[in-house]
Design a protein around this motif. Sequence first.
Motif, mmCIF file in Angstrom:
data_model
loop_
_atom_site.group_PDB
_atom_site.id
_atom_site.type_symbol
_atom_site.label_atom_id
_atom_site.label_comp_id
_atom_site.label_asym_id
_atom_site.label_seq_id
_atom_site.Cartn_x
_atom_site.Cartn_y
_atom_site.Cartn_z
ATOM 1 N N ASN A 162 31.387 32.399 -24.349
ATOM 2 C CA ASN A 162 31.581 33.759 -24.862
ATOM 3 C C ASN A 162 30.402 34.670 -24.510
ATOM 4 O OD1 ASN A 162 34.164 33.470 -26.013
ATOM 5 N ND2 ASN A 162 33.301 32.526 -27.861
ATOM 6 N N ASP A 163 29.197 34.146 -24.581
ATOM 7 C CA ASP A 163 28.029 34.936 -24.191
ATOM 8 C C ASP A 163 28.057 35.247 -22.700
ATOM 9 O OD1 ASP A 163 27.053 34.941 -26.768
ATOM 10 O OD2 ASP A 163 25.783 33.179 -26.476
ATOM 11 N N ALA A 164 28.533 34.297 -21.896
ATOM 12 C CA ALA A 164 28.600 34.508 -20.456
ATOM 13 C C ALA A 164 29.583 35.626 -20.105
ATOM 14 C CB ALA A 164 29.008 33.211 -19.758
ATOM 15 N N VAL A 165 30.696 35.700 -20.859
ATOM 16 C CA VAL A 165 31.683 36.763 -20.622
ATOM 17 C C VAL A 165 31.068 38.135 -20.920
ATOM 18 C CG1 VAL A 165 33.905 37.730 -21.358
ATOM 19 C CG2 VAL A 165 33.647 35.245 -21.071
ATOM 20 N N ILE A 166 30.292 38.229 -21.975
ATOM 21 C CA ILE A 166 29.632 39.497 -22.324
ATOM 22 C C ILE A 166 28.617 39.881 -21.251
ATOM 23 C CG2 ILE A 166 28.118 40.615 -23.994
ATOM 24 C CD1 ILE A 166 29.414 38.865 -26.162
ATOM 25 N N ASP A 167 27.841 38.888 -20.807
ATOM 26 C CA ASP A 167 26.793 39.155 -19.824
ATOM 27 C C ASP A 167 27.342 39.580 -18.469
ATOM 28 O OD1 ASP A 167 24.961 38.466 -21.757
ATOM 29 O OD2 ASP A 167 24.705 36.403 -21.022
ATOM 30 N N VAL A 168 28.546 39.116 -18.106
ATOM 31 C CA VAL A 168 29.060 39.370 -16.765
ATOM 32 C C VAL A 168 29.690 40.755 -16.616
ATOM 33 C CG1 VAL A 168 31.474 38.584 -16.950
ATOM 34 C CG2 VAL A 168 30.162 38.112 -14.863
ATOM 35 N N GLN A 169 29.911 41.448 -17.703
ATOM 36 C CA GLN A 169 30.575 42.754 -17.625
ATOM 37 C C GLN A 169 29.828 43.727 -16.727
ATOM 38 O OE1 GLN A 169 32.082 44.451 -21.322
ATOM 39 N NE2 GLN A 169 32.002 42.458 -22.322
ATOM 40 N N LEU A 170 28.510 43.784 -16.854
ATOM 41 C CA LEU A 170 27.734 44.701 -16.020
ATOM 42 C C LEU A 170 27.823 44.315 -14.547
ATOM 43 C CD1 LEU A 170 24.515 45.215 -18.216
ATOM 44 C CD2 LEU A 170 26.389 46.847 -17.809
ATOM 45 N N LYS A 171 27.857 43.029 -14.268
ATOM 46 C CA LYS A 171 27.930 42.574 -12.877
ATOM 47 C C LYS A 171 29.295 42.884 -12.260
ATOM 48 C CE LYS A 171 24.711 38.738 -13.638
ATOM 49 N NZ LYS A 171 24.519 37.263 -13.590
ATOM 50 N N MET A 172 30.340 42.812 -13.065
ATOM 51 C CA MET A 172 31.699 43.022 -12.559
ATOM 52 C C MET A 172 32.037 44.501 -12.399
ATOM 53 S SD MET A 172 33.003 39.996 -12.077
ATOM 54 C CE MET A 172 34.767 40.321 -11.998
ATOM 55 N N GLY A 173 31.380 45.360 -13.148
ATOM 56 C CA GLY A 173 31.659 46.790 -13.061
ATOM 57 C C GLY A 173 33.103 47.099 -13.406
ATOM 58 N N ASP A 174 33.745 47.953 -12.588
ATOM 59 C CA ASP A 174 35.139 48.332 -12.831
ATOM 60 C C ASP A 174 36.122 47.199 -12.583
ATOM 61 O OD1 ASP A 174 34.287 50.849 -13.499
ATOM 62 O OD2 ASP A 174 34.624 51.706 -11.499
ATOM 63 N N LEU A 175 35.661 46.110 -11.989
ATOM 64 C CA LEU A 175 36.537 44.964 -11.749
ATOM 65 C C LEU A 175 36.730 44.115 -13.009
ATOM 66 C CD1 LEU A 175 35.253 43.706 -8.264
ATOM 67 C CD2 LEU A 175 37.362 44.965 -8.730
ATOM 68 N N PHE A 176 35.926 44.377 -14.032
ATOM 69 C CA PHE A 176 36.011 43.571 -15.251
ATOM 70 C C PHE A 176 37.255 43.926 -16.056
ATOM 71 C CE2 PHE A 176 35.308 42.845 -19.773
ATOM 72 C CZ PHE A 176 34.905 41.522 -19.779
ATOM 73 N N SER A 177 37.954 42.892 -16.509
ATOM 74 C CA SER A 177 39.099 43.052 -17.403
ATOM 75 C C SER A 177 39.080 41.893 -18.392
ATOM 76 C CB SER A 177 40.421 43.052 -16.629
ATOM 77 O OG SER A 177 41.522 43.044 -17.525
ATOM 78 N N ARG A 178 38.995 42.208 -19.670
ATOM 79 C CA ARG A 178 38.910 41.156 -20.688
ATOM 80 C C ARG A 178 40.123 40.259 -20.685
ATOM 81 N NH1 ARG A 178 37.876 37.397 -22.819
ATOM 82 N NH2 ARG A 178 36.626 36.936 -24.659
ATOM 83 N N ASP A 179 41.238 40.751 -20.207
ATOM 84 C CA ASP A 179 42.469 39.955 -20.171
ATOM 85 C C ASP A 179 42.383 38.801 -19.172
ATOM 86 O OD1 ASP A 179 43.576 41.610 -22.070
ATOM 87 O OD2 ASP A 179 44.609 42.885 -20.597
ATOM 88 N N ASP A 180 41.428 38.870 -18.262
ATOM 89 C CA ASP A 180 41.284 37.806 -17.264
ATOM 90 C C ASP A 180 40.657 36.547 -17.852
ATOM 91 O OD1 ASP A 180 42.301 39.420 -15.264
ATOM 92 O OD2 ASP A 180 40.324 40.113 -14.592
ATOM 93 N N TYR A 181 40.090 36.660 -19.035
ATOM 94 C CA TYR A 181 39.299 35.564 -19.584
ATOM 95 C C TYR A 181 40.032 34.854 -20.721
ATOM 96 C CZ TYR A 181 35.659 37.837 -16.896
ATOM 97 O OH TYR A 181 34.927 38.392 -15.862
ATOM 98 N N PRO A 182 40.297 33.568 -20.576
ATOM 99 C CA PRO A 182 40.973 32.818 -21.647
ATOM 100 C C PRO A 182 40.035 32.603 -22.828
ATOM 101 C CG PRO A 182 40.292 31.331 -19.898
ATOM 102 C CD PRO A 182 39.993 32.719 -19.408
ATOM 103 N N THR A 183 40.620 32.263 -23.955
ATOM 104 C CA THR A 183 39.813 31.908 -25.129
ATOM 105 C C THR A 183 39.136 30.572 -24.880
ATOM 106 O OG1 THR A 183 41.620 30.726 -26.212
ATOM 107 C CG2 THR A 183 41.437 33.115 -26.622
ATOM 108 N N VAL A 184 38.159 30.247 -25.715
ATOM 109 C CA VAL A 184 37.467 28.968 -25.582
ATOM 110 C C VAL A 184 38.451 27.817 -25.747
ATOM 111 C CG1 VAL A 184 35.724 27.450 -26.595
ATOM 112 C CG2 VAL A 184 35.270 29.887 -26.359
ATOM 113 N N GLU A 185 39.365 27.956 -26.703
ATOM 114 C CA GLU A 185 40.353 26.901 -26.953
ATOM 115 C C GLU A 185 41.257 26.697 -25.739
ATOM 116 O OE1 GLU A 185 39.711 29.418 -28.963
ATOM 117 O OE2 GLU A 185 38.621 28.352 -30.546
#
Length: 334
Positions: A162-185
């Motif tokens: 979960n921390d990695a998903v937060i950290d990667v947002q700046l690197k992804m820029g406009d390519l970031f979409s939260r829907d691309d990331y599954p839950t931990v479970e």
Amino acid sequence: MNVIRIEDEFSTATVAQKTAVYNLLTQTTPQSSDSLQTEPQTEPQAEAPTLASSAMLVELNISNWAGRKKDKRASVDVTITNHADKGVANVTKKLLAHNDDLKAIQTHVTAMRNLHAAMTMPWSNSGLRLLPTAQYFKYVQAMSDMVNEFWKLVNEFLVKYNDAVIDVQLKMGDLFSRDDYPTVEALERKFNVGINYMPLPDAGDFRVDIGNDALREAKAQYADFYTKQFDTAMNDVWTRLHKALTNMSERLDYGSKEDKKVFRDSLVGNVTGMIELLRVCNVNNSTQMSAMADKLEEAMSGVTPDALREDEYFRAETKAAVDAAIKSLPSLDL
């Protein structure tokens, strides 16, 4: 007196009943006159080992999250920007960029597959491989260690996910979409590893009711398949040996320090490791394979990387022995 007393008690019994009681007391059974002849005792014959008794089949299945996803919108943008036809370009996102924990899992998965391949021989295109029984316990131990390490790395990754998903947002820029990331479970279910063992059937082991003609044809086809797969498995061992020997021969091919070739310590280990492989993979008791193992064991006795680097005569002598071994290899389609 005991026998008389028993007979008195069973005076009303039939002859057959009395005979049965007598046989029980004397631990004998009725025998015909023909069966009284003593038959010669024969020593039990040990069954000769077969391929089916000398090897088994093993299957390794690994699933893991690649962390990649195609971005349809970005793919269209790239196509339009470059005035290209639709569908000629695809944009695939690395969802966690260069995440070290995910990379460690992927590197370990590759190592697991490589170890599995190194300790077994090819058998079928479905992923089944031939595991010599002489290699079984070593294989189980080695793969168990690898599986334990796999789950250790996965757990470490999931804890930080979960921390990695937060950290990667700046690197992804406009390519970031939260829907691309599954839950931990959901992500945890994407990781799995399984090793399945199964017996190797004999070439003629068909137990199907398809008629005699069809059964004979099926047996003949499988016998042909069996022979080809066995030859492929054996050739795989010879091919690995050829690669290790030719590499050593090439790296030792220099005389003076000016022409010195650099080689790693693994140059020697790769060849000595093949000696053990020749022995454990010799499931058909090939005299050629046994002789090659003995020949290499003698040739590599006392050979060390440092000695090869420092002693020109010793290096040339070792190379000559390696070249002789290469010449005695069976013909292979390399």
